[in-house]
Design a protein around this motif. Sequence first.
Motif, mmCIF file in Angstrom:
data_model
loop_
_atom_site.group_PDB
_atom_site.id
_atom_site.type_symbol
_atom_site.label_atom_id
_atom_site.label_comp_id
_atom_site.label_asym_id
_atom_site.label_seq_id
_atom_site.Cartn_x
_atom_site.Cartn_y
_atom_site.Cartn_z
ATOM 1 N N TYR B 79 0.834 -1.197 0.000
ATOM 2 C CA TYR B 79 0.000 0.000 0.000
ATOM 3 C C TYR B 79 0.874 1.256 0.000
ATOM 4 O O TYR B 79 0.625 2.198 -0.756
ATOM 5 C CB TYR B 79 -0.939 -0.006 1.208
ATOM 6 C CG TYR B 79 -1.905 1.144 1.203
ATOM 7 C CD1 TYR B 79 -3.081 1.077 0.460
ATOM 8 C CD2 TYR B 79 -1.647 2.311 1.910
ATOM 9 C CE1 TYR B 79 -3.968 2.132 0.430
ATOM 10 C CE2 TYR B 79 -2.528 3.379 1.888
ATOM 11 C CZ TYR B 79 -3.690 3.282 1.154
ATOM 12 O OH TYR B 79 -4.565 4.325 1.112
ATOM 13 N N HIS B 86 1.715 6.614 -6.894
ATOM 14 C CA HIS B 86 0.598 7.440 -7.332
ATOM 15 C C HIS B 86 0.940 8.915 -7.168
ATOM 16 O O HIS B 86 0.795 9.708 -8.101
ATOM 17 C CB HIS B 86 -0.648 7.058 -6.522
ATOM 18 C CG HIS B 86 -1.811 7.966 -6.701
ATOM 19 N ND1 HIS B 86 -2.496 8.077 -7.891
ATOM 20 C CD2 HIS B 86 -2.428 8.811 -5.834
ATOM 21 C CE1 HIS B 86 -3.479 8.952 -7.747
ATOM 22 N NE2 HIS B 86 -3.451 9.419 -6.514
ATOM 23 N N HIS B 399 -7.100 17.021 -3.475
ATOM 24 C CA HIS B 399 -7.675 16.464 -4.700
ATOM 25 C C HIS B 399 -8.705 17.408 -5.321
ATOM 26 O O HIS B 399 -8.834 17.467 -6.537
ATOM 27 C CB HIS B 399 -8.288 15.089 -4.451
ATOM 28 C CG HIS B 399 -7.275 13.988 -4.447
ATOM 29 N ND1 HIS B 399 -6.510 13.678 -3.351
ATOM 30 C CD2 HIS B 399 -6.870 13.135 -5.419
ATOM 31 C CE1 HIS B 399 -5.691 12.672 -3.634
ATOM 32 N NE2 HIS B 399 -5.885 12.324 -4.889
ATOM 33 N N ARG B 460 -2.777 7.770 4.455
ATOM 34 C CA ARG B 460 -1.684 6.822 4.314
ATOM 35 C C ARG B 460 -1.818 5.590 5.210
ATOM 36 O O ARG B 460 -0.843 4.985 5.579
ATOM 37 C CB ARG B 460 -0.328 7.496 4.539
ATOM 38 C CG ARG B 460 -0.054 8.568 3.513
ATOM 39 C CD ARG B 460 1.302 9.203 3.650
ATOM 40 N NE ARG B 460 1.557 10.094 2.516
ATOM 41 C CZ ARG B 460 2.630 10.857 2.411
ATOM 42 N NH1 ARG B 460 3.556 10.839 3.322
ATOM 43 N NH2 ARG B 460 2.782 11.638 1.352
HETATM 44 C C1 HEM Z 1 -8.817 9.510 -10.256
HETATM 45 C C2 HEM Z 1 -9.005 8.998 -9.089
HETATM 46 C C3 HEM Z 1 -8.087 9.184 -7.903
HETATM 47 C C4 HEM Z 1 -8.250 8.502 -6.773
HETATM 48 C C5 HEM Z 1 -9.338 7.506 -6.492
HETATM 49 C C6 HEM Z 1 -7.209 8.894 -5.855
HETATM 50 C C7 HEM Z 1 -7.060 8.410 -4.586
HETATM 51 C C8 HEM Z 1 -6.084 8.779 -3.717
HETATM 52 C C9 HEM Z 1 -5.999 8.383 -2.361
HETATM 53 C C10 HEM Z 1 -7.003 7.513 -1.644
HETATM 54 C C11 HEM Z 1 -4.894 8.933 -1.827
HETATM 55 C C12 HEM Z 1 -4.440 8.855 -0.416
HETATM 56 C C13 HEM Z 1 -3.534 7.809 -0.072
HETATM 57 C C14 HEM Z 1 -3.399 7.855 1.392
HETATM 58 O O1 HEM Z 1 -3.120 8.962 1.920
HETATM 59 O O2 HEM Z 1 -3.591 6.825 2.030
HETATM 60 C C15 HEM Z 1 -4.279 9.695 -2.840
HETATM 61 C C16 HEM Z 1 -3.138 10.422 -2.672
HETATM 62 C C17 HEM Z 1 -2.655 11.315 -3.613
HETATM 63 N N1 HEM Z 1 -3.202 11.600 -4.853
HETATM 64 FE FE1 HEM Z 1 -4.793 10.699 -5.648
HETATM 65 N N2 HEM Z 1 -6.435 9.822 -6.454
HETATM 66 C C18 HEM Z 1 -6.948 10.025 -7.713
HETATM 67 C C19 HEM Z 1 -6.457 10.879 -8.655
HETATM 68 C C20 HEM Z 1 -5.372 11.698 -8.472
HETATM 69 C C21 HEM Z 1 -4.881 12.562 -9.467
HETATM 70 C C22 HEM Z 1 -5.467 12.729 -10.871
HETATM 71 C C23 HEM Z 1 -3.821 13.200 -8.915
HETATM 72 C C24 HEM Z 1 -2.959 14.231 -9.540
HETATM 73 C C25 HEM Z 1 -3.076 14.579 -10.788
HETATM 74 C C26 HEM Z 1 -3.635 12.717 -7.577
HETATM 75 C C27 HEM Z 1 -2.644 13.114 -6.688
HETATM 76 C C28 HEM Z 1 -2.439 12.549 -5.451
HETATM 77 C C29 HEM Z 1 -1.363 12.884 -4.566
HETATM 78 C C30 HEM Z 1 -0.268 13.898 -4.852
HETATM 79 C C31 HEM Z 1 -1.495 12.094 -3.422
HETATM 80 C C32 HEM Z 1 -0.597 12.096 -2.215
HETATM 81 C C33 HEM Z 1 0.214 10.853 -2.205
HETATM 82 C C34 HEM Z 1 0.918 10.737 -0.922
HETATM 83 O O3 HEM Z 1 0.272 10.858 0.113
HETATM 84 O O4 HEM Z 1 2.132 10.534 -0.962
HETATM 85 N N3 HEM Z 1 -4.591 11.803 -7.332
HETATM 86 N N4 HEM Z 1 -5.026 9.591 -4.008
#
Ligand code: HEM
Lengths: 209, 550
Positions: B79, B86, B399, B460
């Motif tokens: 995870y 991601h 987001h 996270r």
């Molecule tokens: C399209 C559906 C998307 C879903 C379902 C999704 C879901 C998630 C989830 C659940 C997390 C949190 C992980 C966690 O903290 O446990 C996350 C983190 C993140 N997402 Fe997305 N996301 C999506 C799209 C995007 C897109 C399009 C971008 C940027 C263009 C993005 C950028 C990020 C970033 C920068 C994080 C932080 C990662 C980290 O905590 O290191 N996400 N996303």
Amino acid sequence: MADSAGLKEPFHQIGRQHEADRFGMLVFLASELMLFGGIFAAAMALRIRDGADYVAAAGHLKLWLGTANTAILLTSSLFAALAVEATRAGQARWTGRALVAAAVLGLAFLGVKGFEYAAEYSEGLMPATAIAHFDGRIEQLFMDLYYLATGLHALHVSLGILLLAGAAWSRRAREDRAAVLVGNVALYWHLVDVVWIFLYPTLYLAGVK
Amino acid sequence: MNAEPPKDRFQSPQEDSGPSYLRAGHTLRSWLLTTDHKRIAILYLFAISFFFLVGAIAAALIRLDLLTPAGDLLTNDGYNRAFSLHGIIMVWFFLIPSIPNTFGNFLIPLMIGARDLAFPRLNLLSWYIYVVAGLVTLYVVLGGGVDTGWTFYTPLSSVYANGAVVAAILAVFISGFSSILTGLNFIVTIHKLRAPGMTWGRLPLFCWSHYATSIIFVLATPVLAITLLLVAAERLIGIGVFDPDLGGDPLLFQHLFWFYSHPAVYIMVLPALGVISELITCAAHKRIFGYWFVAYASIAIAVIGFFVWGHHMFVSGQSFYASAVFSFLSIAVAVPSAIKVYNWTATLYKGDVELSAPLLYALGFIGLFVAGGLTGLMVAMLAIDVHVHDTYFVVAHFHYIMVGGTVTAFFGAMHYWWPKITGRMYNENLARASAIIILVGFNITFFPLFVMGYEGMPRRYHVYPEQFQVLQVIASSGSALLALGYLLPVFYLGWSLFRGERATANPWGATGLEWTTSSPPPKHNFVEQPVVVRGPYDYPLAHPASRDNG
Ligand code: HEM
Ligand SMILES: [Cu+2]
């Protein structure tokens, strides 16, 4: 359109194109300054927080070698400026000589730096080596910063020497009265110099009692 | 390097009005060695879309895993790797380059009446650098990934983390050069290559926002570069400034990192704001309300954005006074953003509004951006942030801004300039439908995250208390709908390439210079050097006569 030799695609006028080349270099140098900015910020924070230890640690550096290198680099920068003047005046031969002089002084700078590193290594001041030993956290951190800053700077000096040599070698560059390439190489070399001018007090002069 | 022979600079119109840039060469070589900003934009479009897909697959993994409270799909480590990849891919390989490198590249020269960017070969180089960085990232993905998150916090990243941390850092480091070169090129181009009559006051707002973005590219990216170099030096050779065991200070990392990364969020959103300004005025067929306010607001956002990094560090042990100052400054940066929203609203008010697909995307953008912005104000307030820090509330907030804002604007731009880029029209009804699906899917996916975060679900973590399962399942199902919304355009836009109606030079009746050249434009953009005599949004003058049909 008398003097439009060297006009390249998106431009309609050679003057504009030269301005753009110069301006592009200046923007790039602003970016380079920010690269060193991170290290300077770290050094400043350290000095504000632990001033006395910082000064004590800086005392380990070889002030006279640093000073010699400052003089060498400043002189070298002068030759780079002379090269630009010579190009503008159409004296391609003198351009070449001045560029070579600047590059040779750059090599001398690296030589002195290498000698200094070797001495520090034998004194156990070089981090991450088997014989490293420090009087405390701040001293180690200071030496870390010192190596990162001067190492990164030395990398820029090396690149600069290559650029100077390239410009000295290229006949087109030397004979171009607009001094586009020679001017930009000299600008780069001045940046290397300016960064050192700030590193010198931040690292070496800080240790003067 | 570029194989083109030097050309006569004063071609007669017939010579120049030759084939469009798309037809000016068919070999792979003519694409891979091109110096035409329009072709380079297309190259970026492919590369960036590919990374969006990779990042989205990681998102799908995350969302699938979160369907059950026990997190049955992935291990803990798995995870961590999924969300790190991601984040890294989405931030550095999609959000930051997306709009500037594709649409900025394509449009800036057209909008200011230039033949190309100031340094065409540097532009191509910057694409290759992006590709090399991308290959290193793929190596990281295939090699199992990293578990540091996209923020690479030390000492986790420099000492404890497993996996290809150095390779991931290297990838981000290399991609930074691409950003710097692009920013440099834009700045010089906007200064030196404007057509006669194109004064600063006649510069389209899209260019203003890219100008502001470029300043951040050039001045902030090197700070990230040095920070990453320091982490790599610490991890590889034990010379460090962050690891306490080596005498360093982990807080310093956070300062340096956020000094870049907060401005970086404006890299992600400023180009989007520029896109929306263009879409709104065109759909309203009205002069933008408060041109100078909108233009200067971009610069203000870029400048103030450098002074607010500390709002990421409220709970990291920085002094209370520092936190209070950062809190205040962060609230101040909301002002220029709000100005833009007011100006768009005022522009639409009493406009001759046409509910086209680009406008639907723009309206979706405004709604999501406002929601993200207001919650941004909440987390910028010291007291609230201490409560929601590192919870899903923050995940939802960013987001809304980054996906709801930037990705939506990216799709809006795609629809608005598609006829110009490809010379084809797409199916308007499908386009409207996908805009609505994206808006609905987005809210189903991300709104529950606000609620969960406020109730204490930390980010996270993939194992969570059962009370959150209902909301998590709603969010995951929403993400399926969202994915559908993002995929639909691939089909009808792809279809339009072959079967779409041919586009006229100016299908929307817009006023920008880019609409005065043919669709798609010829290789050198304009048959004759344009001379600008009006402001950028002179709609009363241009409309309805500008609506040419042939
Ligand atoms: C399209 C559906 C998307 C879903 C379902 C999704 C879901 C998630 C989830 C659940 C997390 C949190 C992980 C966690 O903290 O446990 C996350 C983190 C993140 N997402 Fe997305 N996301 C999506 C799209 C995007 C897109 C399009 C971008 C940027 C263009 C993005 C950028 C990020 C970033 C920068 C994080 C932080 C990662 C980290 O905590 O290191 N996400 N996303
Ligand atoms: Cu921030």
